[in-house]
Design a protein around this motif. Structure first.
Motif, PDB file in Angstrom:
ATOM      1  N   LEU A  74       0.840  -1.350   0.017  1.00 14.62           N
ATOM      2  CA  LEU A  74       0.233   0.112  -0.083  1.00 14.62           C
ATOM      3  C   LEU A  74       0.826   1.328   0.021  1.00 14.62           C
ATOM      4  CD1 LEU A  74      -2.970   0.517   0.029  1.00 14.62           C
ATOM      5  CD2 LEU A  74      -2.779   0.618   2.639  1.00 14.62           C
ATOM      6  N   THR A  75       1.819   1.131   1.068  1.00 14.29           N
ATOM      7  CA  THR A  75       2.684   2.536   1.211  1.00 14.29           C
ATOM      8  C   THR A  75       3.375   3.009  -0.277  1.00 14.29           C
ATOM      9  OG1 THR A  75       3.849   1.141   2.687  1.00 14.29           O
ATOM     10  CG2 THR A  75       3.364   3.494   3.174  1.00 14.29           C
ATOM     11  N   VAL A  78       1.611   4.347  -3.032  1.00 10.12           N
ATOM     12  CA  VAL A  78       1.188   5.690  -2.578  1.00 10.12           C
ATOM     13  C   VAL A  78       2.548   6.437  -3.004  1.00 10.12           C
ATOM     14  CG1 VAL A  78       0.722   7.416  -0.976  1.00 10.12           C
ATOM     15  CG2 VAL A  78      -0.630   5.073  -0.853  1.00 10.12           C
ATOM     16  N   VAL A  79       3.516   6.116  -2.528  1.00  8.09           N
ATOM     17  CA  VAL A  79       4.865   6.788  -2.746  1.00  8.09           C
ATOM     18  C   VAL A  79       5.158   6.868  -4.208  1.00  8.09           C
ATOM     19  CG1 VAL A  79       7.283   6.546  -2.517  1.00  8.09           C
ATOM     20  CG2 VAL A  79       5.955   6.041  -0.590  1.00  8.09           C
ATOM     21  N   GLY A  82       3.192   9.238  -5.938  1.00  4.54           N
ATOM     22  CA  GLY A  82       3.528  10.596  -5.637  1.00  4.54           C
ATOM     23  C   GLY A  82       4.680  11.230  -6.392  1.00  4.54           C
ATOM     24  N   GLY A  85       4.003  12.021  -9.828  1.00  5.04           N
ATOM     25  CA  GLY A  85       3.464  13.256 -10.094  1.00  5.04           C
ATOM     26  C   GLY A  85       4.341  14.476  -9.949  1.00  5.04           C
ATOM     27  N   PHE A  86       4.982  14.213  -9.075  1.00 13.01           N
ATOM     28  CA  PHE A  86       6.047  15.275  -8.840  1.00 13.01           C
ATOM     29  C   PHE A  86       6.913  15.282  -9.925  1.00 13.01           C
ATOM     30  CE2 PHE A  86      10.261  16.823  -7.092  1.00 13.01           C
ATOM     31  CZ  PHE A  86       9.717  17.938  -6.380  1.00 13.01           C
ATOM     32  N   MET A  89       5.532  17.204 -12.904  1.00  8.88           N
ATOM     33  CA  MET A  89       5.342  18.559 -12.780  1.00  8.88           C
ATOM     34  C   MET A  89       6.920  19.012 -12.920  1.00  8.88           C
ATOM     35  SD  MET A  89       2.876  19.502  -9.667  1.00  8.88           S
ATOM     36  CE  MET A  89       1.813  17.933  -8.929  1.00  8.88           C
ATOM     37  N   PHE A  90       7.680  18.392 -12.280  1.00 10.43           N
ATOM     38  CA  PHE A  90       9.328  19.098 -12.227  1.00 10.43           C
ATOM     39  C   PHE A  90       9.689  18.978 -13.799  1.00 10.43           C
ATOM     40  CE2 PHE A  90      13.788  18.548 -11.940  1.00 10.43           C
ATOM     41  CZ  PHE A  90      14.157  19.335 -11.213  1.00 10.43           C
TER      42      PHE A  90
ATOM     43  N   LEU B   8       0.342   5.860   7.605  1.00 11.03           N
ATOM     44  CA  LEU B   8      -0.201   5.930   6.234  1.00 11.03           C
ATOM     45  C   LEU B   8      -0.886   7.324   6.188  1.00 11.03           C
ATOM     46  CD1 LEU B   8      -1.940   2.655   5.158  1.00 11.03           C
ATOM     47  CD2 LEU B   8      -0.014   4.031   4.278  1.00 11.03           C
ATOM     48  N   LEU B  11       1.805   9.848   5.626  1.00  9.91           N
ATOM     49  CA  LEU B  11       2.339   9.868   4.332  1.00  9.91           C
ATOM     50  C   LEU B  11       1.729  10.546   3.438  1.00  9.91           C
ATOM     51  CD1 LEU B  11       5.169   8.246   3.459  1.00  9.91           C
ATOM     52  CD2 LEU B  11       3.288   6.477   2.865  1.00  9.91           C
ATOM     53  N   LEU B  15       2.834  13.513   1.207  1.00  7.29           N
ATOM     54  CA  LEU B  15       3.048  13.566  -0.256  1.00  7.29           C
ATOM     55  C   LEU B  15       1.860  14.600  -0.816  1.00  7.29           C
ATOM     56  CD1 LEU B  15       3.106   9.668  -1.057  1.00  7.29           C
ATOM     57  CD2 LEU B  15       4.867  11.565  -1.533  1.00  7.29           C
ATOM     58  N   LEU B  19       3.204  17.656  -3.327  1.00  9.16           N
ATOM     59  CA  LEU B  19       2.709  17.849  -4.684  1.00  9.16           C
ATOM     60  C   LEU B  19       1.879  19.293  -4.688  1.00  9.16           C
ATOM     61  CD1 LEU B  19       1.145  14.228  -5.573  1.00  9.16           C
ATOM     62  CD2 LEU B  19       2.954  15.517  -6.470  1.00  9.16           C
ATOM     63  N   ALA B  22       4.576  21.378  -5.188  1.00  6.51           N
ATOM     64  CA  ALA B  22       5.159  21.630  -6.488  1.00  6.51           C
ATOM     65  C   ALA B  22       4.190  22.142  -7.573  1.00  6.51           C
ATOM     66  CB  ALA B  22       5.421  20.043  -6.843  1.00  6.51           C
ATOM     67  N   PHE B  26       5.958  24.732  -9.533  1.00  5.72           N
ATOM     68  CA  PHE B  26       6.417  24.490 -11.009  1.00  5.72           C
ATOM     69  C   PHE B  26       5.253  24.550 -11.939  1.00  5.72           C
ATOM     70  CE2 PHE B  26       8.885  21.026  -8.478  1.00  5.72           C
ATOM     71  CZ  PHE B  26      10.128  22.025  -8.648  1.00  5.72           C
TER      72      PHE B  26
END
Lengths: 191, 181
Positions: A74-75, A78-79, A82, A85-86, A89-90, B8, B11, B15, B19, B22, B26
């Motif tokens: 799960l984590t 999610v990571v 993320g 997505g980052f 954008m970057f 969770l 986290l 995040l 985001l 960002a 950005f």
């Protein structure tokens, strides 16, 4: 040093993530129609996968620990979402050219099972930080290599006179199988 | 249990914050001109301008690659507003591909009720159901002719709207400017 080099070569050739672990098959078949797009997809995946392996290692060791290891999948998902997505954008801000080349492939990486698979395999093998990073980098380089080779093969196949029942996806599947067999030849490289 | 929730939740928060930061940091501004032109275009996506939709046409106008009078559904009004937005003179009346305003009409004796024209209408101006006679709402029809090709029995034709007291309106003034110096 030699140990790390062996890890890199091992993940690229011997334990290739697509050819021997059978992970990341959707982009392997989906994005391999043209050589240029496959290179773009490979580059994007390499970037995200290396970053994701490192981040997942840190989170697994320092945040989850042995008590919460059941939350890994799960984590990690999610990571990874993320990070993707980052990254999107970057790159959009810093390099519009690269953004246009990668285009739709960036968000697609979120659903690439290889990107989730390598951090999970790392956690299972209890690799340390450097090893995790190298596994990520090597796996991604292997993925890119196979993807580019496969795309080149498929571009040739477009011009080849394939018997009617084998045209399209079927010949692609057969080619993938033959490639996998060829990659088994690397098995003797590292014990 | 609690630690799992905390981990969770934390986290997710971290995040989300990264985001969100960002997104602000950005941010890349899309070309605002394209958006403005796109807002004026009628969004029928009919393709009569020769581009695959209103947005590509707007992009071409913004780049100066396409003239502004290629949009029949937008009509003279649309051309005028585009000209105002872009600060150019509206093309003189005789350069414009002028078409009299027309609406599509379904021939009631031949319509087989196949619903194909309903699916192709970009402004939902056709009413009807499967195996029922279809009717075009004259007031909604923009005359884009997109319903003509899908009709399997060719029962739709364009009828020029006659000018009477109800449909007449002032002509848009067209001035041809002569350059002095």
């Amino acid at each position: 040093m030699e140990h790390y080099l062996l890890i890199l070569i091992g993940t690229v050739f011997v334990n290739n993530i697509v050819m021997s672990k059978i992970l990341g098959l959707c982009p392997f078949l989906g994005v391999s129609k043209k050589l240029e797009t496959s290179i773009g997809m490979g580059a994007a995946t390499t970037f995200v996968l290396t970053l994701a392996s490192g981040a997942s290692y840190l989170i697994d060791v320092y945040l989850l620990g042995p008590d919460l290891s059941y939350l890994r999948t799960l984590t990690f998902i999610v990571v990874i979402a993320g990070i993707v997505g980052f990254t999107e954008m970057f790159i959009k801000k810093t390099s519009p050219v690269l953004f246009r080349v990668l285009g739709i492939y960036l968000p697609l990486i979120t659903t690439n099972c290889a990107v989730l698979g390598i951090p999970l395999l790392n956690a299972q093998a209890q690799s340390n930080f450097i090893e995790s990073l190298l596994f990520g980098l090597g796996g991604a380089l292997g993925f890119t290599l196979v993807l580019v080779l496969f795309a080149a093969l498929r571009e040739r196949l477009e011009a080849a006179d394939v018997p009617k029942p084998f045209r399209g996806v079927s010949i692609a599947m057969i080619t993938a199988g033959l490639m996998s067999l060829a990659f088994m030849g690397f098995a003797g490289l590292i014990r | 249990m609690l630690s799992a929730l905390l981990v969770l939740g934390g986290l997710g928060l971290v995040l989300g914050a990264v985001l969100g930061w960002a997104e602000v940091k950005f941010r890349v501004a899309d070309d605002p001109l394209v958006e403005k032109i796109d807002a004026i275009l009628p969004q029928t996506q009919c393709g009569q301008c020769g581009f695959p939709g209103c947005k590509p046409y707007a992009e071409a106008i913004a780049k100066g690659e396409a003239p502004i009078n290629k949009c029949p559904p937008g009509g003279a009004d649309g051309v005028k507003r585009l000209a105002e937005l872009l600060g150019v003179d509206p093309p003189a009346a005789d350069d414009m591909e002028h078409k009299p305003r027309a609406v599509a009409v379904i021939d009631e004796n031949t319509c087989i009720g196949c619903t194909l024209c309903i699916q192709s209408c970009p402004v939902d101006a056709i009413v009807g159901a499967s195996k029922q006679l279809h009717v075009i709402l004259e007031k909604q029809c923009t005359g884009c002719e997109l319903c003509l090709p899908p009709c399997p029995v060719d029962c739709i034709h364009m009828v020029v709207v006659k000018e009477d007291l109800a449909t007449w309106k002032w002509r848009y003034p067209v001035h041809t400017l002569r350059r002095v110096a």
